[in-house]
Design a protein around this motif. Structure first.
Motif, PDB file in Angstrom:
ATOM      1  N   UNK A 113     -31.948   5.202  -7.412  1.00 44.30           N
ATOM      2  CA  UNK A 113     -30.752   5.728  -8.592  1.00 44.30           C
ATOM      3  C   UNK A 113     -30.753   7.222  -8.824  1.00 44.30           C
ATOM      4  N   UNK A 114     -29.312   7.703  -9.192  1.00 46.07           N
ATOM      5  CA  UNK A 114     -29.588   8.636  -9.415  1.00 46.07           C
ATOM      6  C   UNK A 114     -28.643   8.931 -10.684  1.00 46.07           C
ATOM      7  N   UNK A 115     -29.108   9.193 -12.199  1.00 49.27           N
ATOM      8  CA  UNK A 115     -27.440   9.543 -12.858  1.00 49.27           C
ATOM      9  C   UNK A 115     -27.131  10.852 -13.441  1.00 49.27           C
ATOM     10  N   UNK A 116     -26.035  11.528 -14.095  1.00 49.11           N
ATOM     11  CA  UNK A 116     -25.624  12.552 -14.400  1.00 49.11           C
ATOM     12  C   UNK A 116     -26.398  12.166 -15.992  1.00 49.11           C
ATOM     13  N   UNK A 117     -26.348  13.761 -16.803  1.00 51.21           N
ATOM     14  CA  UNK A 117     -26.736  13.665 -18.017  1.00 51.21           C
ATOM     15  C   UNK A 117     -25.961  14.388 -18.725  1.00 51.21           C
ATOM     16  N   UNK A 148     -23.003  20.733  -9.337  1.00 49.76           N
ATOM     17  CA  UNK A 148     -22.077  21.174  -9.988  1.00 49.76           C
ATOM     18  C   UNK A 148     -23.491  21.562 -11.216  1.00 49.76           C
ATOM     19  N   UNK A 149     -24.662  21.593 -10.966  1.00 52.47           N
ATOM     20  CA  UNK A 149     -25.098  22.368 -12.073  1.00 52.47           C
ATOM     21  C   UNK A 149     -25.294  21.521 -13.340  1.00 52.47           C
ATOM     22  N   UNK A 150     -24.792  19.564 -13.097  1.00 52.57           N
ATOM     23  CA  UNK A 150     -25.358  19.192 -13.726  1.00 52.57           C
ATOM     24  C   UNK A 150     -26.609  18.598 -14.189  1.00 52.57           C
ATOM     25  N   UNK A 151     -27.473  17.962 -15.105  1.00 52.81           N
ATOM     26  CA  UNK A 151     -28.753  17.384 -15.220  1.00 52.81           C
ATOM     27  C   UNK A 151     -28.513  16.308 -15.125  1.00 52.81           C
ATOM     28  N   UNK A 152     -29.785  15.680 -13.328  1.00 55.91           N
ATOM     29  CA  UNK A 152     -29.873  14.116 -13.487  1.00 55.91           C
ATOM     30  C   UNK A 152     -31.060  13.508 -13.672  1.00 55.91           C
ATOM     31  N   UNK A 153     -31.183  12.316 -14.181  1.00 55.25           N
ATOM     32  CA  UNK A 153     -32.283  11.036 -13.573  1.00 55.25           C
ATOM     33  C   UNK A 153     -32.454  10.751 -12.338  1.00 55.25           C
ATOM     34  N   UNK A 154     -33.381  11.307 -11.861  1.00 56.38           N
ATOM     35  CA  UNK A 154     -33.382  10.519 -10.564  1.00 56.38           C
ATOM     36  C   UNK A 154     -34.809   9.327 -11.113  1.00 56.38           C
ATOM     37  N   UNK A 155     -34.343   8.220  -9.652  1.00 50.30           N
ATOM     38  CA  UNK A 155     -35.426   7.230  -9.631  1.00 50.30           C
ATOM     39  C   UNK A 155     -35.513   7.204  -7.812  1.00 50.30           C
ATOM     40  N   UNK A 156     -37.155   7.114  -8.049  1.00 51.07           N
ATOM     41  CA  UNK A 156     -37.623   6.622  -6.461  1.00 51.07           C
ATOM     42  C   UNK A 156     -38.292   5.588  -6.758  1.00 51.07           C
TER      43      UNK A 156
END
Length: 719
Positions: free
Chosen positions: A29-33, A360-368
């Motif tokens: 999953x990836x979440x924009x923060x 779009x230059x957003x920071x993401x939390x990415x889960x692997x």
């Protein structure tokens, strides 16, 4: 039967196969923060449902990163400010577990620990995040002079919390917080300060072992090791260079347990260092090296909490997963297109969470998700020498469990495979001469009337439970062998000598006297003679021990000969397992010899050959296929024996041919450890691999036996 064997073979392969599979890393999953400040730390709960980020402003925010009944993916669950509004975090240090040490611009130091508590509403489960303060919410007095902290390391247990810091004024200090009661119940403490050094120009890294025993201080390419002896004591223990002159260190980390130091350099390599015993005392040595990248430096090293795995990162975001004990490269690839600002391994080591730029230059939390259940298992680790932490040199070691979480599992199959062969060989040395000579005499020389009594009696011995033999060997025979060791070796001389003397005396008896004695009485006369020889051996044992071995043969063997002596040893196993194998070999060999056609022996005798010539030239050659099969069946029985070696060997997995040392066999190892192993774990599957090796052993022996038997049958079928 063949179908059943194939099913067993296939099931063993089915259980074993996963331990040799490569690691897999897949995005979950990836979440924009939204974060206007740089992210300094991140993490995730055990189930990979909630992730958090800690930014430079001291804001800790939790996000839903897996579908939930209560929240949508990406929802911010909780946000808490951990520093004053007029301050920012200048340093975040990861400590043991998920603890983090926060140092802000006002030089305030606090220790936090993210917490995740499961709660149930009806039948639905929810994870509730929170933040704990193991040492209280107030600022901690790390430096009594209140200097700016540039580098910091931290570790704690129930009673002590230790900081080692490099502060303003080039001071290397140690601060110990001593709990008044127990940090788990009361954060009250007393601070003890010590200045370790005040003449260091700079420091690049500081690490503390989880047991608070040592601190590693890196200055460029050189590391100083300090012994943290007590609350107010620390001294320089060792100092050494980490790399060659043309290489620079770029990162450093402690492996799980704190015994090994991992060092990354600008040439894309990671080396492992730990203490080993040498003639000059304990010294740190470089043990092994991992090639991480061909072109880039190793900028970060992340270690798992409970295993000897570690992750590496390069400036381009290339990630590698390695395991030290097995020297295995488990996975390599790019999780993101550039180096993430923060990365953390999940508590169960089945996932990775990182903070990286998104679209779009957003920071993401990415889960692997990481599928890497058996990193410690490779063919090299199973069958070759491995240099384990703290050992003076590479060795073959089986030690699957320990009472410590930082234990380095040792899964070499060499000692237990060796023990299997050792036990079988000593048993065969004892059993084969007795069984074959008994079979020859019973089938060829013994009278039919006596044979009808002797053969069923010996075959009945095969029905004796081996657990009884093992029990007697461990509790009765082993102490006798230890207390009367000279007698045991004296029996090897006296019993054959008594037999030859009795036979010679029988040969010299007048013919008239021998004619009067029943023919069945001749072998029976040996019984009292052998009993007398046995009594004489045990009667002479104390005198021999006093005159030849200084009164204690065990001490003589240990001190004078330098041979270790275990009460439950190969000699005991050879005797006990030999008795278990004798009926098998005797029965098959006796049948083979007795089945030799009578016209062959009669023809040989009629041509003038003696009975011994007929036995050697005709009978044994004709019966050789059956005799060889009997020996191989006995060997197969000895290789697969469990209860005797389980109860009479001491179960020590060592590589030593000494007859006075024990061993551990494959079968006994499976019997001992299978009930305690976790289903599906590496330990569990390696035990199945041991069963597979035992299966292959017996299959190879039986195949060779059948091949040689067929060749012997073809060769002597014309007799």
């Amino acid at each position: 039967m063949l179908f059943t064997l194939v099913l067993i073979f296939m099931y063993l392969l089915y259980v074993i196969k996963p331990i040799f599979e490569s690691a897999k890393v897949e995005p979950l999953a990836s979440v924009d923060i939204s974060t206007p400040y740089p992210v300094l730390a991140t993490g995730v709960d055990e189930l990979k449902e909630l992730a958090y980020k800690l930014d430079a402003k001291g804001q800790m925010s939790f996000y839903q990163v897996a579908p939930s009944t209560f929240r949508d993916l990406g929802d911010q669950v909780l946000s808490t400010a951990l520093v004053d509004s007029n301050a920012e975090l200048s340093l975040v240090v990861n400590a043991d577990g998920d603890k983090k040490v926060l140092v802000d611009s006002n030089n305030n130091v606090r220790v936090i620990e993210p917490k995740f508590v499961a709660r149930y509403i009806g039948d639905e489960r929810d994870i509730e995040p929170g933040i704990a303060f193991p040492l209280g919410e107030e600022s901690l007095p790390v430096d009594e002079e209140d200097g700016a902290i540039q580098h910091l390391a931290f570790a704690m247990n129930d009673e002590l919390a230790t900081f080692v810091a490099f502060t303003q004024g080039n001071r290397l200090i140690k601060t110990t917080l001593v709990a008044e009661d127990d940090f788990n119940y009361d954060p009250a403490y007393e601070a003890v300060y010590q200045t370790i050094s005040s003449d260091l120009a700079s420091v690049d890294d500081i690490l503390i072992t989880p047991d608070l025993a040592m601190a590693f201080v890196r200055i460029g390419n050189r590391v100083q090791v300090y012994e943290l002896g007590g609350e107010d004591d620390a001294w320089l223990k060792a100092e050494f260079d980490l790399v060659n002159a043309d290489t620079n260190v770029t990162s450093m980390a402690l492996l799980s347990g704190g015994s090994s130091l991992l060092v990354g350099d600008n040439k894309g390599q990671v080396s492992q260092w730990f203490e080993v015993s040498t003639k000059q005392g304990r010294q740190f040595k470089q043990i092994r090296t991992f090639d991480v990248s061909d072109k880039e430096a190793v900028t970060r090293i992340y270690t798992e909490q409970f295993r000897k795995s570690f992750y590496t990162m390069t400036p381009s975001g290339e990630t590698g997963v390695f395991y030290t004990t097995s020297e295995a490269e488990l996975w390599r690839g790019n999780l993101v297109s550039e180096q993430p600002s923060a990365l953390s391994i999940s508590p169960r080591a089945d996932g990775v969470v990182l903070i990286a730029p998104g679209a779009s230059e957003q920071t993401q939390i990415q889960i692997f998700g990481v599928e890497n259940e058996h990193p410690e298992v490779t063919w090299q680790a199973l069958w070759q020498e491995v240099w384990y932490e703290g050992y003076p040199e590479p060795d073959y070691i089986w030690q699957s469990t320990s009472g410590s979480d930082d234990f380095e599992a040792k899964f070499s199959l060499v000692p237990i495979s060796f023990g299997t062969m050792k036990a079988a060989i000593y048993a065969m040395i004892f059993a084969v001469p007795i069984a074959l000579t008994s079979a020859i005499y019973t089938a060829y020389f013994m009278t039919p009337a006596l044979r009808k009594k002797v053969k069923p009696t010996i075959e009945l011995m095969e029905a004796l439970p081996t657990v009884i033999l093992g029990f007697l060997a461990g509790l009765w025979l082993a102490p006798i062998v230890e207390n009367y060791l000279p007698a045991i070796f004296l029996l090897i001389i006296l019993l054959p000598a008594a037999t030859f003397v009795t036979a010679f005396a029988w040969y010299k008896l007048p013919r008239d006297l021998k004619a009067r004695l029943p023919e069945t009485l001749a072998p029976v006369l040996l019984i009292p003679v052998l009993g007398l020889a046995t009594y004489l051996a045990f009667a002479l044992s104390p005198a021999m021990e006093v005159h030849f071995f200084g009164g204690d043969v065990r001490q003589y063997i240990t001190n004078e000969l330098g041979i270790d002596f275990d009460q439950r040893n190969a000699l005991v196993v050879g005797i006990a397992m030999g008795f278990a194998v004798i009926p098998t070999i005797f029965s098959m060999a006796e049948d083979a010899i007795f089945s030799v056609p009578k016209h062959l022996t009669s023809g040989s005798l009629a041509l003038g050959a003696t009975q011994w010539q007929t036995l050697i030239k005709v009978v044994l050659l004709t019966a050789s296929p059956g005799i060889f099969s009997a020996v191989m069946m006995g060997l197969g029985r000895a290789v697969g024996e469990t209860m005797i070696v389980l109860m009479a060997t001491g179960n020590t997995p060592i590589l030593d041919w000494s007859i006075f040392q024990g061993m551990r066999t494959l079968a006994a190892n499976i019997a001992v450890e299978m009930p305690e192993s976790e289903v599906g774990s590496s330990h569990y599957r390696i035990l199945f691999l041991a069963a597979f090796v035992l299966f292959v052993f017996t299959f190879v022996f039986n195949t060779m036996a059948e091949f040689i038997r067929q060749r012997l049958r073809e060769k002597y079928s014309s007799l």
